[in-house]
Design a protein around this motif. Sequence first.
Motif, PDB file in Angstrom:
ATOM      1  N   SER A  41     -29.504  -8.313  47.356  1.00 13.12           N
ATOM      2  CA  SER A  41     -28.790  -9.142  46.815  1.00 13.12           C
ATOM      3  C   SER A  41     -27.921 -10.389  48.302  1.00 13.12           C
ATOM      4  O   SER A  41     -27.927 -10.841  49.072  1.00 13.12           O
ATOM      5  N   GLU A 171     -37.312 -11.062  43.187  1.00 16.03           N
ATOM      6  CA  GLU A 171     -37.009 -11.547  41.679  1.00 16.03           C
ATOM      7  C   GLU A 171     -38.091 -11.364  40.619  1.00 16.03           C
ATOM      8  O   GLU A 171     -38.499 -11.467  39.886  1.00 16.03           O
ATOM      9  N   THR A 203     -32.496 -10.248  44.949  1.00 12.93           N
ATOM     10  CA  THR A 203     -32.338 -10.327  43.420  1.00 12.93           C
ATOM     11  C   THR A 203     -30.744 -10.744  43.454  1.00 12.93           C
ATOM     12  O   THR A 203     -30.017 -10.456  44.370  1.00 12.93           O
TER      13      THR A 203
END
Length: 259
Positions: A41, A171, A203
Amino acid sequence: MVAPPDNDVLWARALHVTHNGSPALTGVSLGVREGEILAVSGPRGSGKTTLLRCLSGQLLPQQGEVWFNSTPVHTMGPLVRERLRRDRFGWIDPEPHLVPELTARENVALPLMLRGASHRTAKPAAQEWLERLDIGGCARKRPHALLQAERQRVAVARALVTTPSVIFADEPTAPLHRADRAHVLRTLTTAARSHGITVVLATHDPELAALADRAVTLLDGRRVKTVHLPDTDAPPGPAPAAGPGPTDAEGRAACSLSV
């Protein structure tokens, strides 16, 4: 060189990558266990895609090591790395890159056929994954006749059809609406767990990261650890001694520590 731990299917040490003179990764190290769903992330531009490309052998780091099943990827030649990606890895982009001349089913079957499977074997396997993603009725349509969400589901099915050792998902639900995003992610994570597939998911969406077994965070090309501040609803403790405190900017900066 030191070989990675036996239970790590992927292992990276001290990765350094620059793009046009600007650092993209600075000393990033991590291990990914077999069958694990790992979320990488961080905000856009933090180095997530660069890290996935290094782990998958698409990009060689300027410094550092990448290992897959105790085999050094960073020392492989281009053809060997290409074979590794074809035979052992799956990849999902933010935007689906489908072959426009092929139908949805043919796009999904393509990785199997590149591995040497017959059309008779690849076709039903592709159809099965399209059905699992609720787009079985689109099997004979070409990409231009599909909605954006349908094209992305085809790309997800294409990554899953070979049951790879590792799927790299960059993503993967970016172009999807919330309902479509939830369904695709459930299918991806369920299939990965049931087939023992390792997933490395990049992501910037906390909801996506929450579906993973574990998450690591990148910021400006470095791996960071988030320090959670005390709950504001907690009972008040003794009053602190008076004195100058940190500014808002300093407080926010203290919430991330390089590791």
